[in-house]
Design a protein around this motif. Structure first.
Motif, short mmCIF file in Angstrom:
data_model
loop_
_atom_site.label_atom_id
_atom_site.label_comp_id
_atom_site.label_asym_id
_atom_site.label_seq_id
_atom_site.Cartn_x
_atom_site.Cartn_y
_atom_site.Cartn_z
N GLN A 33 0.87 -1.07 0.05
CA GLN A 33 -0.06 -0.05 0.08
C GLN A 33 0.88 1.16 0.11
O GLN A 33 0.66 2.14 -0.52
CB GLN A 33 -0.87 -0.02 1.20
N ALA A 34 2.08 1.33 0.76
CA ALA A 34 2.83 2.49 0.84
C ALA A 34 3.49 2.71 -0.82
O ALA A 34 3.52 3.66 -1.17
CB ALA A 34 4.08 2.13 1.46
N ALA A 35 3.91 1.50 -1.52
CA ALA A 35 4.22 1.72 -2.83
C ALA A 35 3.01 2.35 -3.63
O ALA A 35 3.25 3.32 -4.41
CB ALA A 35 4.61 0.47 -3.39
N ARG A 36 1.94 1.62 -3.63
CA ARG A 36 0.89 2.35 -4.19
C ARG A 36 0.45 3.88 -4.03
O ARG A 36 0.31 4.53 -4.93
CB ARG A 36 -0.58 1.42 -3.92
N GLY A 37 0.52 4.14 -2.81
CA GLY A 37 0.42 5.67 -2.26
C GLY A 37 1.28 6.52 -2.94
O GLY A 37 1.00 7.46 -3.37
N MET A 38 2.67 6.31 -2.75
CA MET A 38 3.92 6.88 -3.14
C MET A 38 3.47 7.21 -4.75
O MET A 38 3.38 8.38 -5.25
CB MET A 38 5.05 6.34 -3.00
N TYR A 39 3.25 6.10 -5.72
CA TYR A 39 2.86 6.33 -6.88
C TYR A 39 1.67 7.23 -7.23
O TYR A 39 1.68 8.12 -8.07
CB TYR A 39 2.86 5.18 -7.66
N TYR A 40 0.54 6.97 -6.37
CA TYR A 40 -0.47 7.99 -6.58
C TYR A 40 -0.17 9.51 -6.34
O TYR A 40 -0.61 10.26 -7.08
CB TYR A 40 -1.74 7.53 -5.33
N LEU A 41 0.55 9.70 -5.20
CA LEU A 41 0.87 11.05 -5.02
C LEU A 41 1.69 11.51 -5.92
O LEU A 41 1.43 12.79 -6.35
CB LEU A 41 1.97 11.09 -3.76
N GLU A 42 2.57 10.95 -6.89
CA GLU A 42 3.11 11.43 -7.71
C GLU A 42 2.47 11.69 -9.15
O GLU A 42 2.80 12.33 -10.21
CB GLU A 42 4.54 10.44 -8.27
N GLY A 43 1.23 11.10 -9.08
CA GLY A 43 0.56 10.99 -10.28
C GLY A 43 1.19 10.06 -11.54
O GLY A 43 0.89 10.53 -12.75
N VAL A 44 1.58 9.11 -11.17
CA VAL A 44 2.37 8.06 -12.05
C VAL A 44 1.30 7.49 -12.81
O VAL A 44 0.31 7.15 -12.52
CB VAL A 44 3.09 6.83 -11.50
N GLU A 45 1.49 7.71 -14.37
CA GLU A 45 0.78 6.78 -15.31
C GLU A 45 1.52 5.99 -16.21
O GLU A 45 2.51 6.56 -16.46
CB GLU A 45 0.06 7.81 -16.10
N THR A 46 1.35 4.74 -16.35
CA THR A 46 2.32 3.89 -17.05
C THR A 46 1.71 3.40 -18.23
O THR A 46 0.63 3.50 -18.45
CB THR A 46 2.74 2.56 -15.94
N ALA A 47 2.70 3.07 -19.11
CA ALA A 47 2.47 2.65 -20.34
C ALA A 47 2.17 0.93 -20.28
O ALA A 47 2.80 0.47 -19.05
CB ALA A 47 3.39 2.65 -21.46
N PRO A 48 1.24 0.23 -21.08
CA PRO A 48 1.26 -1.04 -20.81
C PRO A 48 2.31 -2.16 -20.99
O PRO A 48 2.51 -3.12 -20.39
CB PRO A 48 -0.05 -1.68 -21.57
N ASP A 49 3.10 -1.55 -21.89
CA ASP A 49 4.50 -2.54 -22.51
C ASP A 49 5.76 -1.68 -22.83
O ASP A 49 5.45 -0.39 -22.98
CB ASP A 49 4.05 -3.31 -23.89
N PRO A 50 6.91 -1.88 -22.61
CA PRO A 50 7.22 -3.57 -22.33
C PRO A 50 7.28 -3.45 -20.81
O PRO A 50 7.43 -2.75 -20.01
CB PRO A 50 8.63 -3.61 -22.68
N GLN A 51 6.87 -4.97 -20.14
CA GLN A 51 6.99 -5.04 -18.81
C GLN A 51 8.06 -5.73 -18.39
O GLN A 51 8.68 -6.49 -19.24
CB GLN A 51 5.69 -5.83 -18.55
N VAL A 52 8.59 -5.70 -17.25
CA VAL A 52 9.73 -6.51 -16.63
C VAL A 52 9.59 -6.83 -15.53
O VAL A 52 9.32 -6.05 -14.61
CB VAL A 52 10.95 -5.40 -17.07
N ASP A 53 9.98 -7.99 -15.04
CA ASP A 53 9.83 -8.52 -13.59
C ASP A 53 11.18 -8.43 -13.21
O ASP A 53 12.31 -8.30 -13.66
CB ASP A 53 9.71 -10.25 -13.65
N ARG A 54 11.22 -8.19 -11.65
CA ARG A 54 12.31 -7.69 -10.99
C ARG A 54 12.25 -8.24 -9.58
O ARG A 54 11.38 -8.32 -9.04
CB ARG A 54 12.41 -6.16 -10.99
N GLN A 55 13.33 -8.92 -9.00
CA GLN A 55 13.15 -9.53 -7.94
C GLN A 55 14.17 -8.37 -7.01
O GLN A 55 15.37 -8.00 -7.34
CB GLN A 55 13.95 -10.75 -7.61
#
Length: 138
Positions: A33-55
């Protein structure tokens, strides 16, 4: 009847920076939720592709330092790779975070956060789970 969701976030007033109240039933959900909230505050909009998995694996002295390290790592990746991440799986044990994220290119960002601070940071237990207030330097 309680209408507050089990987990979530909400922006709260802060004099100079941005602040966010985050709550969740457990620590992994609080980080998500903290990560989601941070992106919300910044007004982040993402493109659907390309996607990358990261550990991502991080270690902290306590839950608060681990949360700050995690969010600052997401900000670093945002700045250096222009990616925003959705948390797919989050595991925290003995102050070690192991998280699988799905990154997507950032299409638009209203205002970037410089850093997550330790200002008055404390993760508190509540009858519903956990809660904290995060302060962001903008």
């Amino acid at each position: 009847m309680n209408t507050t969701p089990i987990s979530g976030f909400e922006e709260i007033r802060h004099t100079a920076d941005w602040a966010l109240r985050v709550w969740a039933p457990d620590l992994a959900a609080l980080f998500t939720q903290a990560a989601r909230g941070m992106y919300y505050l910044e007004g982040v909009e993402t493109a659907p592709d390309p996607q990358v998995d990261r550990q991502i694996t991080l270690r902290g002295e306590d839950s608060e330092s681990l949360l700050v390290a995690f969010l600052n790592e997401l900000l670093y990746l945002q700045e250096t790779e222009r990616l925003a991440f959705e948390i797919l799986h989050c595991n925290i044990h003995d102050h070690v975070l192991d998280v699988l994220v799905l990154g997507k290119p950032i299409r638009h960002l209203n205002k970037a956060i410089k850093a997550v601070t330790f200002h008055n940071l404390a993760i508190r237990s509540t009858p519903q789970g956990l809660e904290t207030i995060l302060t962001f330097d903008v």
